[in-house]
Design a protein around this motif. Structure first.
Motif, PDB file in Angstrom:
ATOM      1  N   UNK A  38     -22.608 -11.420  33.940  1.00 30.36           N
ATOM      2  CA  UNK A  38     -21.249 -11.234  34.439  1.00 30.36           C
ATOM      3  C   UNK A  38     -21.207  -9.952  35.258  1.00 30.36           C
ATOM      4  N   UNK A  39     -20.894 -10.068  36.543  1.00 31.98           N
ATOM      5  CA  UNK A  39     -20.953  -8.945  37.483  1.00 31.98           C
ATOM      6  C   UNK A  39     -19.562  -8.648  38.035  1.00 31.98           C
ATOM      7  N   UNK A  40     -19.205  -7.370  38.071  1.00 38.97           N
ATOM      8  CA  UNK A  40     -17.963  -6.945  38.721  1.00 38.97           C
ATOM      9  C   UNK A  40     -18.203  -6.962  40.229  1.00 38.97           C
ATOM     10  N   UNK A  41     -17.544  -7.853  40.980  1.00 37.29           N
ATOM     11  CA  UNK A  41     -17.828  -7.952  42.415  1.00 37.29           C
ATOM     12  C   UNK A  41     -17.452  -6.701  43.193  1.00 37.29           C
ATOM     13  N   UNK A  42     -16.562  -5.882  42.666  1.00 40.71           N
ATOM     14  CA  UNK A  42     -16.157  -4.664  43.371  1.00 40.71           C
ATOM     15  C   UNK A  42     -17.277  -3.635  43.406  1.00 40.71           C
ATOM     16  N   UNK A  43     -18.090  -3.607  42.340  1.00 45.93           N
ATOM     17  CA  UNK A  43     -19.051  -2.521  42.171  1.00 45.93           C
ATOM     18  C   UNK A  43     -20.498  -2.986  42.032  1.00 45.93           C
ATOM     19  N   UNK A  44     -20.717  -4.268  41.709  1.00 49.00           N
ATOM     20  CA  UNK A  44     -22.071  -4.742  41.448  1.00 49.00           C
ATOM     21  C   UNK A  44     -22.570  -4.395  40.059  1.00 49.00           C
ATOM     22  N   UNK A  45     -21.724  -3.829  39.212  1.00 49.22           N
ATOM     23  CA  UNK A  45     -22.133  -3.447  37.854  1.00 49.22           C
ATOM     24  C   UNK A  45     -22.164  -4.687  36.961  1.00 49.22           C
ATOM     25  N   UNK A  46     -23.267  -4.858  36.223  1.00 48.02           N
ATOM     26  CA  UNK A  46     -23.351  -5.924  35.231  1.00 48.02           C
ATOM     27  C   UNK A  46     -22.551  -5.510  34.009  1.00 48.02           C
ATOM     28  N   UNK A  47     -21.459  -6.250  33.728  1.00 45.24           N
ATOM     29  CA  UNK A  47     -20.576  -5.899  32.625  1.00 45.24           C
ATOM     30  C   UNK A  47     -21.011  -6.578  31.326  1.00 45.24           C
ATOM     31  N   UNK A  48     -21.687  -7.719  31.424  1.00 43.36           N
ATOM     32  CA  UNK A  48     -22.145  -8.423  30.229  1.00 43.36           C
ATOM     33  C   UNK A  48     -23.382  -9.242  30.583  1.00 43.36           C
ATOM     34  N   UNK A  49     -24.191  -9.530  29.556  1.00 36.75           N
ATOM     35  CA  UNK A  49     -25.429 -10.288  29.758  1.00 36.75           C
ATOM     36  C   UNK A  49     -25.738 -11.074  28.497  1.00 36.75           C
ATOM     37  N   UNK A  50     -26.143 -12.316  28.680  1.00 42.69           N
ATOM     38  CA  UNK A  50     -26.512 -13.203  27.583  1.00 42.69           C
ATOM     39  C   UNK A  50     -27.828 -13.865  27.971  1.00 42.69           C
ATOM     40  N   UNK A  51     -28.828 -13.779  27.103  1.00 47.07           N
ATOM     41  CA  UNK A  51     -30.168 -14.223  27.477  1.00 47.07           C
ATOM     42  C   UNK A  51     -30.844 -14.974  26.333  1.00 47.07           C
ATOM     43  N   UNK A  52     -31.138 -16.256  26.572  1.00 50.59           N
ATOM     44  CA  UNK A  52     -31.928 -17.058  25.643  1.00 50.59           C
ATOM     45  C   UNK A  52     -33.368 -17.087  26.129  1.00 50.59           C
ATOM     46  N   UNK A  53     -34.287 -16.731  25.244  1.00 51.34           N
ATOM     47  CA  UNK A  53     -35.697 -16.616  25.629  1.00 51.34           C
ATOM     48  C   UNK A  53     -36.556 -17.334  24.614  1.00 51.34           C
ATOM     49  N   UNK A  54     -37.581 -18.025  25.095  1.00 47.70           N
ATOM     50  CA  UNK A  54     -38.558 -18.644  24.193  1.00 47.70           C
ATOM     51  C   UNK A  54     -39.951 -18.518  24.785  1.00 47.70           C
ATOM     52  N   UNK A  55     -40.908 -18.279  23.908  1.00 47.26           N
ATOM     53  CA  UNK A  55     -42.327 -18.245  24.276  1.00 47.26           C
ATOM     54  C   UNK A  55     -43.072 -19.138  23.299  1.00 47.26           C
ATOM     55  N   UNK A  56     -43.821 -20.100  23.840  1.00 47.04           N
ATOM     56  CA  UNK A  56     -44.512 -21.086  23.009  1.00 47.04           C
ATOM     57  C   UNK A  56     -45.973 -21.145  23.418  1.00 47.04           C
ATOM     58  N   UNK A  57     -46.860 -21.224  22.419  1.00 52.13           N
ATOM     59  CA  UNK A  57     -48.288 -21.404  22.666  1.00 52.13           C
ATOM     60  C   UNK A  57     -48.654 -22.864  22.424  1.00 52.13           C
ATOM     61  N   UNK A  58     -49.405 -23.442  23.355  1.00 53.40           N
ATOM     62  CA  UNK A  58     -49.869 -24.825  23.232  1.00 53.40           C
ATOM     63  C   UNK A  58     -51.386 -24.847  23.235  1.00 53.40           C
ATOM     64  N   UNK A  59     -51.950 -25.614  22.293  1.00 49.57           N
ATOM     65  CA  UNK A  59     -53.400 -25.746  22.214  1.00 49.57           C
ATOM     66  C   UNK A  59     -53.950 -26.642  23.307  1.00 49.57           C
ATOM     67  N   UNK A  60     -55.266 -26.861  23.309  1.00 49.12           N
ATOM     68  CA  UNK A  60     -55.914 -27.687  24.332  1.00 49.12           C
ATOM     69  C   UNK A  60     -55.290 -29.087  24.414  1.00 49.12           C
ATOM     70  N   UNK A  61     -54.999 -29.504  25.642  1.00 51.12           N
ATOM     71  CA  UNK A  61     -54.418 -30.827  25.832  1.00 51.12           C
ATOM     72  C   UNK A  61     -53.013 -30.958  25.305  1.00 51.12           C
ATOM     73  N   UNK A  62     -52.358 -29.839  25.043  1.00 49.42           N
ATOM     74  CA  UNK A  62     -50.997 -29.879  24.512  1.00 49.42           C
ATOM     75  C   UNK A  62     -50.946 -30.122  23.023  1.00 49.42           C
TER      76      UNK A  62
END
Length: 335
Positions: A244-268
């Motif tokens: 969420x960015x304030x268009x007047x200033x470019x300041x990020x007022x809020x941030x929400x971030x979903x992140x995932x990291x997964x390891x897969x073996x050979x051939x999935x």
């Protein structure tokens, strides 16, 4: 022969016509000069001085905290998966004025993801951003690097959004995949009393590296022996980010971030969830950023609107006073 000739007395000369030319005395001249200068200063401030001053700072110092409840991560030290944890992300940004220029700002970032309850540091990262102070576009100059690697090419926007951001899509750099992905304009919301633009970035599952030897058991595969006890595993990273960015200033007022990291073996075959978290900005940080944005908006309004109008307005009044008062005095003398 006229009467004057008869008497030898010449008639008085005719009265001189009143001088109707505009004369400006020394005091009025200074008043006129001040008026002209202030009148010119208005547009000069609006179209030249303000754009020079309304840019990204080079001496910033800011700390941002996001928290993910009910997160899952792989504890490499204990070689086990931890579920239901509370993870805290702390990002600190410090400006580097000595490496910055009039057109380019350089910021250094230090970030840590930690399980504070268990005293476990999950990830640690450093990054140097070099970017245009007006557009926010990243560049590869000035020692820009990710985790000390200056060969990484940074592009798009980084931490700084342009002042006066549009309702449009922007390329936003993602350090997890080391490339830019579109941050699409998704509407407007009110955050902490500020009307903001909402941008959404989707980073699809992307291969970001390979673990040469991963124990088969950790991937959920049947245990092996000798050389078959470990197999290579590909690491995939994915994220969904809302900003969420304030268009007047470019300041990020809020941030929400979903992140995932997964390891897969050979051939999935075989999977290990290395990280799965839903990070949200803390209320205090969100309120602090909103206050910062309001202060910046006030400064921008003063430079772009209030000061130019005030300078031009006062200048016109002084100019009018310098020009009209001598004329009125001349008219009074003519009477």
């Amino acid at each position: 022969m006229s009467a004057s000739e008869q008497t030898g007395v010449l008639p008085p000369p005719p009265a001189p016509a009143p001088d109707r030319r505009l004369r400006v005395g020394p005091g009025r001249g200074a008043l006129l000069a001040a008026g002209v200068c202030l009148t010119a200063l208005g547009p000069l401030t609006r179209f030249y001085i303000a754009p020079q001053l309304i840019v990204a700072p080079t001496d910033i110092y800011q700390t941002t905290t996001l928290v993910a409840a009910g997160a899952t991560y792989f504890d490499q030290g204990a070689l086990k998966t931890v579920r239901g944890a509370t993870l805290t992300y702390t990002g600190t940004v410090r400006g580097a004025p000595g490496s910055s220029t009039g057109d380019t700002a350089v910021w250094d970032s230090f970030s840590a993801l930690e399980d504070l309850d268990r005293g476990t540091r999950v990830t640690l990262s450093t990054q140097r951003f070099a970017f245009d102070r007006r557009t926010g576009r990243l560049s590869t100059c000035c020692g820009a690097a990710l985790d000390g690697d200056t060969r990484v090419r940074q592009e798009g926007l980084g931490l700084f959004w342009p002042i006066g951001v549009d309702r449009a899509d922007y390329p936003l750099y993602d350090s997890g995949t080391r490339r830019a992905w579109p941050a699409r304009y998704a509407g407007q919301d009110t955050v902490e009393g500020i009307r903001t633009y909402r941008f959404v970035q989707h980073v699809p599952p992307t291969k970001v590296g390979t673990v040469p030897a991963m124990p088969r058991s950790l991937l959920g595969l049947p245990a092996g022996h000798g050389e078959d006890a470990a197999v290579p595993a590909d690491r995939y990273y994915a994220a969904d980010v809302t900003i969420w960015v304030d268009p007047r200033t470019g300041v990020t007022v809020d941030r929400h971030q979903k992140v995932s990291t997964v390891l897969h073996g050979p051939g999935g075959r075989g999977t290990l969830v290395a990280a799965d978290m839903d990070l949200r900005m803390t209320p205090k940080v969100r309120a602090d950023l909103a206050d910062k944005s309001r202060d910046s908006a006030l400064t921008i309004t003063l430079l772009r609107t209030v000061l130019p109008l005030a300078a031009s307005g006062v200048g016109l009044l002084l100019t009018a006073a310098a020009l009209l008062r001598p004329r009125r005095r001349a008219q009074q003398q003519a009477r």
